[in-house]
Design an enzyme around this catalytic site. Structure first.
Site, PDB file in Angstrom:
ATOM      1  N   GLU A  36       0.860  -1.227  -0.014  1.00 10.08           N
ATOM      2  CA  GLU A  36       0.053  -0.061  -0.184  1.00 10.08           C
ATOM      3  C   GLU A  36       0.806   1.061  -0.097  1.00 10.08           C
ATOM      4  OE1 GLU A  36      -3.157   0.643  -0.544  1.00 10.08           O
ATOM      5  OE2 GLU A  36      -3.574  -1.786  -0.672  1.00 10.08           O
ATOM      6  N   CYS A 191     -13.056   1.707 -15.403  1.00 15.11           N
ATOM      7  CA  CYS A 191     -13.442   2.776 -15.311  1.00 15.11           C
ATOM      8  C   CYS A 191     -12.241   3.757 -15.307  1.00 15.11           C
ATOM      9  CB  CYS A 191     -14.371   3.201 -14.007  1.00 15.11           C
ATOM     10  SG  CYS A 191     -15.028   4.815 -13.762  1.00 15.11           S
ATOM     11  N   CYS A 198     -17.642   1.766 -20.576  1.00 24.36           N
ATOM     12  CA  CYS A 198     -18.772   1.470 -19.914  1.00 24.36           C
ATOM     13  C   CYS A 198     -19.550   0.535 -20.474  1.00 24.36           C
ATOM     14  CB  CYS A 198     -19.384   2.952 -20.080  1.00 24.36           C
ATOM     15  SG  CYS A 198     -18.443   4.329 -19.318  1.00 24.36           S
ATOM     16  N   CYS A 201     -18.932  -2.369 -17.662  1.00 23.67           N
ATOM     17  CA  CYS A 201     -18.870  -1.991 -16.601  1.00 23.67           C
ATOM     18  C   CYS A 201     -20.208  -2.566 -15.601  1.00 23.67           C
ATOM     19  CB  CYS A 201     -19.067  -0.503 -16.328  1.00 23.67           C
ATOM     20  SG  CYS A 201     -19.222   0.037 -14.364  1.00 23.67           S
ATOM     21  N   CYS A 207     -24.847   4.311 -13.019  1.00 21.37           N
ATOM     22  CA  CYS A 207     -23.935   5.429 -13.105  1.00 21.37           C
ATOM     23  C   CYS A 207     -24.645   6.673 -13.627  1.00 21.37           C
ATOM     24  CB  CYS A 207     -22.872   4.865 -13.972  1.00 21.37           C
ATOM     25  SG  CYS A 207     -21.588   6.242 -14.257  1.00 21.37           S
TER      26      CYS A 207
END
Length: 354
Positions: A36, A191, A198, A201, A207
């Site tokens: 991370e 995205c 899209c 998605c 959305c």
DNA sequence: AAAACGTGGTT
DNA sequence: TAACCAAGTTT
């Protein structure tokens, strides 16, 4: 009412998500944490080799805590944002001393560790401990800004607050580990910043930006600013044995804590270099030889680097210390140099300013 | 609140 | 070529 957003995302993730990144194997808090930190503002492909080398050298938090900070810095060389390296070393020591060598599972305690903020703490809680926590990285910001058509740049407190609100709402109680990875994968693979796919998605039906045909408007872009131009001398000081003088940079500021070439104020003219070396370093040098200068662009300013090669003629009065070392070129390259300085020492012609 | 902090990929 | 920006945090 169950949030369908998470369910649809998880179904998509099972089929299309990234399931075998290096930090997904032997997953534990230490490995999640290191990944991370490395991944902050840094792309996955860039991180992978650094992560592997780092894990080989510092396999657990004890190994990291007991290592010299220079070892950590050299493993970070080329990754950028070196405060992360100093912080990760400090935090490892905090974990050992304050938490008995075990990562706390509490959000607030994790955030007390240097370099761990809200999103990183949440990522560790979700990924390593499987407990519910909402993350908000660049991918999630983009997905949520579009899904909810949130105007404005996420750097603004007001926008950020809304995004966190939605991030919390969408985070499920079950399968948080997968959900966390899923929403990042969606942002990274579907995205995307430009030309989002899209049609692929799973949450396209809900959305708001897609419905309005305005995915390109979100998230709002950062206000642009002029980058100031700065200049500096970089000295390649070589002694009679062919060694180069390296200096440790101040702990804060650009390239903090790294080894680099000695710098000199640009106010010095070419003919004043020799004298400046005598005055500031106590080194007698022959005539300086200027080599190709170049401009290096940082995120917030441009730096003209003008290198000068000087041969030390007298007895070197600079002894190795914590902040100065004479090293042969090959050794210098292992010391943990900033990327542009590494390039300068290995292929000075590549930087040539036309 | 806004600026500082790196490097390499993408457009 | 150069702007833009990526698995953000700190000051």
């Amino acid at each position: 009412m169950p949030d369908r957003f998470a369910q649809k995302l998880l179904t998509w993730y099972d089929q299309h998500g990234r399931h075998d990144l290096p930090w997904h194997h032997n997953q534990n808090a230490y490995r999640v944490w290191v990944s991370e930190i490395m991944l902050q503002q840094t792309q996955v492909a860039t991180v992978i080799p650094y992560f592997e080398a780092f894990m080989a050298r510092f396999p657990d938090v004890q190994a990291l805590a007991s290592a010299p900070v220079d070892d950590v810095l050299s493993h970070w060389s080329g990754l950028g944002y070196y405060a992360r390296a100093r912080n990760i070393h400090k935090a490892a020591r905090q974990v050992v001393e304050e938490f008995g060598g075990e990562f706390p599972e509490d959000q607030e305690q994790l955030e007390s560790l240097t370099g761990i903020g809200r999103s990183t703490a949440a990522a560790i809680i979700a990924q390593a401990f499987g407990k519910r926590a909402a993350i908000l990285d660049g991918n999630v910001k983009r997905v949520l800004a579009r899904y909810h058509a949130i105007p404005g740049w996420p750097g603004q407190t007001k926008v950020l607050k809304q995004l966190w609100q939605h991030a919390e709402e969408h985070t499920p109680d079950e399968r948080v580990r997968d959900y966390t990875q899923a929403i990042m994968d969606l942002g990274a693979m579907v995205c995307t910043r430009s030309r989002p796919d899209c049609q692929a998605c799973p949450v396209q039906p809900g959305c708001t930006a897609y419905a309005a045909g305005e995915t390109g408007l979100y998230p709002g872009s950062k206000p642009k600013k002029e980058k100031p131009e700065k200049t500096t001398w970089m000295l390649i000081l070589e002694d009679r044995e062919g060694r180069i003088l390296l200096e440790r940079r101040p702990p804060s500021g650009i390239w903090g804590g790294l080894w680099s070439l000695p710098e000199l104020d640009p106010a010095y003219g070419t003919e004043e270099l020799q004298e400046a070396c005598q005055q500031k370093l106590g080194l007698d040098c022959a005539e300086p030889e200027l080599i190709a200068g170049f401009r290096h662009t940082f995120s917030h300013y441009h730096l003209h680097i003008q290198p000068a090669r000087l041969t030390v003629t007298g007895q070197s009065s600079v002894a190795d210390s914590d902040n100065q070392r004479w090293l042969h070129r090959d050794q210098a390259l292992t010391a943990g140099l900033p990327a542009p300085i590494r390039t300068l020492l290995t292929q000075p012609e590549q930087n040539a300013l036309l």
